[in-house]
Write a protein that holds these residues in place. Sequence first.
Motif, PDB file in Angstrom:
ATOM      1  N   THR A 145       1.143  -1.314   0.033  1.00 27.34           N
ATOM      2  CA  THR A 145       0.351  -0.051  -0.104  1.00 27.34           C
ATOM      3  C   THR A 145       0.633   1.335   0.106  1.00 27.34           C
ATOM      4  O   THR A 145       1.886   1.234   0.079  1.00 27.34           O
ATOM      5  CB  THR A 145      -0.877  -0.013   1.129  1.00 27.34           C
ATOM      6  N   ASP A 146       0.320   2.655  -0.383  1.00 29.20           N
ATOM      7  CA  ASP A 146       1.127   3.854   0.132  1.00 29.20           C
ATOM      8  C   ASP A 146       2.331   3.643   1.666  1.00 29.20           C
ATOM      9  O   ASP A 146       3.526   3.993   1.759  1.00 29.20           O
ATOM     10  CB  ASP A 146       0.546   4.815   0.366  1.00 29.20           C
ATOM     11  N   HIS A 147       1.355   3.305   2.388  1.00 26.99           N
ATOM     12  CA  HIS A 147       2.284   3.157   4.171  1.00 26.99           C
ATOM     13  C   HIS A 147       2.888   1.735   3.734  1.00 26.99           C
ATOM     14  O   HIS A 147       4.097   1.924   4.613  1.00 26.99           O
ATOM     15  CB  HIS A 147       1.685   3.635   4.972  1.00 26.99           C
ATOM     16  N   ILE A 148       2.690   0.639   3.646  1.00 27.40           N
ATOM     17  CA  ILE A 148       3.001  -0.565   3.974  1.00 27.40           C
ATOM     18  C   ILE A 148       4.432  -1.318   2.126  1.00 27.40           C
ATOM     19  O   ILE A 148       3.693  -1.558   1.954  1.00 27.40           O
ATOM     20  CB  ILE A 148       2.216  -1.593   4.185  1.00 27.40           C
ATOM     21  N   GLN A 149       5.711  -1.136   2.574  1.00 28.81           N
ATOM     22  CA  GLN A 149       6.618  -0.813   1.713  1.00 28.81           C
ATOM     23  C   GLN A 149       7.919  -1.957   1.927  1.00 28.81           C
ATOM     24  O   GLN A 149       7.953  -1.262   3.055  1.00 28.81           O
ATOM     25  CB  GLN A 149       6.881   0.289   0.460  1.00 28.81           C
ATOM     26  N   PHE A 150       8.430  -2.430   1.591  1.00 34.28           N
ATOM     27  CA  PHE A 150       9.529  -2.768   1.903  1.00 34.28           C
ATOM     28  C   PHE A 150      10.266  -3.557   0.901  1.00 34.28           C
ATOM     29  O   PHE A 150       9.743  -3.990  -0.059  1.00 34.28           O
ATOM     30  CB  PHE A 150       9.625  -3.470   2.897  1.00 34.28           C
ATOM     31  N   THR A 151      11.843  -3.723   1.102  1.00 38.96           N
ATOM     32  CA  THR A 151      12.785  -4.528  -0.133  1.00 38.96           C
ATOM     33  C   THR A 151      13.229  -5.395   0.235  1.00 38.96           C
ATOM     34  O   THR A 151      13.739  -5.670   1.290  1.00 38.96           O
ATOM     35  CB  THR A 151      14.002  -3.110  -0.227  1.00 38.96           C
ATOM     36  N   TRP A 152      12.902  -6.394  -0.545  1.00 37.86           N
ATOM     37  CA  TRP A 152      13.590  -8.224  -0.587  1.00 37.86           C
ATOM     38  C   TRP A 152      14.942  -8.458  -0.566  1.00 37.86           C
ATOM     39  O   TRP A 152      15.001  -8.073  -2.334  1.00 37.86           O
ATOM     40  CB  TRP A 152      12.615  -8.575  -0.985  1.00 37.86           C
ATOM     41  N   ASN A 153      16.102  -8.691  -0.573  1.00 38.57           N
ATOM     42  CA  ASN A 153      17.136  -8.663  -1.484  1.00 38.57           C
ATOM     43  C   ASN A 153      17.026  -9.910  -1.325  1.00 38.57           C
ATOM     44  O   ASN A 153      17.095 -11.299  -0.783  1.00 38.57           O
ATOM     45  CB  ASN A 153      18.062  -8.534   0.616  1.00 38.57           C
ATOM     46  N   ASN A 154      16.931 -10.134  -2.654  1.00 39.65           N
ATOM     47  CA  ASN A 154      17.197 -11.921  -3.485  1.00 39.65           C
ATOM     48  C   ASN A 154      18.560 -12.774  -2.877  1.00 39.65           C
ATOM     49  O   ASN A 154      18.677 -13.988  -3.118  1.00 39.65           O
ATOM     50  CB  ASN A 154      17.245 -11.604  -5.068  1.00 39.65           C
ATOM     51  N   THR A 155      19.853 -11.811  -3.209  1.00 41.33           N
ATOM     52  CA  THR A 155      20.754 -12.604  -2.632  1.00 41.33           C
ATOM     53  C   THR A 155      21.231 -12.689  -0.949  1.00 41.33           C
ATOM     54  O   THR A 155      21.312 -13.703  -1.154  1.00 41.33           O
ATOM     55  CB  THR A 155      21.752 -11.339  -2.745  1.00 41.33           C
ATOM     56  N   GLN A 156      20.456 -11.733  -0.443  1.00 36.86           N
ATOM     57  CA  GLN A 156      20.678 -12.305   1.080  1.00 36.86           C
ATOM     58  C   GLN A 156      19.474 -13.111   1.517  1.00 36.86           C
ATOM     59  O   GLN A 156      19.410 -13.691   2.914  1.00 36.86           O
ATOM     60  CB  GLN A 156      20.369 -11.108   1.919  1.00 36.86           C
ATOM     61  N   GLN A 157      18.237 -13.126   0.614  1.00 37.30           N
ATOM     62  CA  GLN A 157      16.956 -13.713   0.513  1.00 37.30           C
ATOM     63  C   GLN A 157      16.299 -13.489   2.145  1.00 37.30           C
ATOM     64  O   GLN A 157      16.367 -13.851   3.299  1.00 37.30           O
ATOM     65  CB  GLN A 157      17.392 -15.248   1.034  1.00 37.30           C
ATOM     66  N   LYS A 158      16.653 -12.108   2.659  1.00 40.75           N
ATOM     67  CA  LYS A 158      15.836 -11.153   3.773  1.00 40.75           C
ATOM     68  C   LYS A 158      15.316  -9.826   3.525  1.00 40.75           C
ATOM     69  O   LYS A 158      15.544  -9.305   2.454  1.00 40.75           O
ATOM     70  CB  LYS A 158      16.507 -11.479   4.915  1.00 40.75           C
ATOM     71  N   ILE A 159      14.843  -9.560   4.472  1.00 40.67           N
ATOM     72  CA  ILE A 159      14.344  -8.295   3.652  1.00 40.67           C
ATOM     73  C   ILE A 159      15.051  -7.225   4.375  1.00 40.67           C
ATOM     74  O   ILE A 159      15.512  -7.481   5.716  1.00 40.67           O
ATOM     75  CB  ILE A 159      12.840  -7.914   5.119  1.00 40.67           C
ATOM     76  N   GLU A 160      15.285  -5.712   3.883  1.00 37.78           N
ATOM     77  CA  GLU A 160      16.050  -5.059   4.234  1.00 37.78           C
ATOM     78  C   GLU A 160      15.591  -4.511   5.610  1.00 37.78           C
ATOM     79  O   GLU A 160      14.633  -3.882   5.873  1.00 37.78           O
ATOM     80  CB  GLU A 160      16.725  -4.501   2.870  1.00 37.78           C
ATOM     81  N   GLU A 161      16.524  -4.097   7.058  1.00 37.32           N
ATOM     82  CA  GLU A 161      16.545  -3.745   7.811  1.00 37.32           C
ATOM     83  C   GLU A 161      16.004  -2.412   7.789  1.00 37.32           C
ATOM     84  O   GLU A 161      16.931  -2.131   8.086  1.00 37.32           O
ATOM     85  CB  GLU A 161      16.807  -4.463   8.838  1.00 37.32           C
ATOM     86  N   ASP A 162      15.385  -1.359   6.405  1.00 34.59           N
ATOM     87  CA  ASP A 162      15.856   0.060   6.594  1.00 34.59           C
ATOM     88  C   ASP A 162      14.974   0.526   7.354  1.00 34.59           C
ATOM     89  O   ASP A 162      13.587   0.320   7.614  1.00 34.59           O
ATOM     90  CB  ASP A 162      15.901   0.278   4.751  1.00 34.59           C
TER      91      ASP A 162
END
Lengths: 142, 220
Positions: free
Chosen positions: A28-45
């Motif tokens: 959604t507009d507020h719920i976005q995150f980045t997935w790291n395909n190499t490290q197989q995890k969500i970026e903790e940004d």
Amino acid sequence: MIRILIIGIVLLFGLISCSDDTVLIELTDHIQFTWNNTQQKIEEDADFKNIQKHFLIYRKTIINQIANTEKTEVRICKSHTNITNGVMAFVLLDYFEDIPYYLVFQLQFDAYGDCRYPHGLIPYIAREKEEVVEKLHFYFQN
Amino acid sequence: MKKVLVSIFVLAIIGGAILIFIPKTQELIGIDTGPPLIGIQPYGSIADQEVDSVKNSIEAMYGFEVVVLDKKEMPEMAYTEIRYPRYRADSLLKWLTYHHPDTIDIAVGLTNQDISITKYKGNTREIKDPEWMYKDFGIFGLGTVGGTSCVVSSNRLHKNVSDKTFYRRLMRITCHEVGHVLGLRHCPEANCLMNDANESIKTIDNSTGDLCADCWADVR
């Protein structure tokens, strides 16, 4: 001499292409995150921290988003491609909640290989998305 | 001069690439990165003596280094009252997979609480008959073949037996579950430690306590 230069350029290109491959998931507009395909995890940004901060408010929306069929470039482990935003919504939910799969889905997922997710779980989430949404809402309401 | 500079540039790139990608390359081409480090995760009020016995049994059997992690409360997410108040072993496996420290290769959860799973007919999603019994069936341990974790319960091993028998059972079940994590499936050889307990502690008691030659050969 030219040959050495070409080898150098090829190696440099190889190094660049091997750097982390990330995918932005916008639920959604507020719920976005980045997935790291190499490290197989969500970026903790910053996006991740925003979700973490408001997780209890966002949870219902995240569960509803599991039915989202928009395709992504995400890869989960070696075997899962064609991952939808819906599956990534589940992945996000599972990051913040220890979901006991059997108690929620009445299906036992207990065979793990070299993947964080047990065999059969990701295809089940993608295939039975409506049922998954319903069962998760029921679990969290009780 | 130019040639020398270009050579240094190329060598630097190759060196950098090797340094960065050695672990990845080893993983990709399956180079053995050494024996796994095993971490025992004791839960709740499990006795130190039981933890020590499990640690010693893994070290003695497989020769791997074993460390004991700080005790944790039983994960609430695994609690169930489907038939009795107890803990789902499949949920404990998930908890261990998600929560064990990165420094550990294999996590062995150890509890004195009763644990259970659902038993299906073969490879189907149909629960074994009678369903009321098998939908939540008490077990001694659960390990994931070729995965990173297993869980062992001492809860069902005490009944009417001496301490010696209890500890022998605990050691055998632990080594059986670790065997699964090391890639071993159930073995048809009757006296092998990897023989399926078939819902009876007697199978464990009758085992030689060691892997058969075929299973030893298959330990990853």
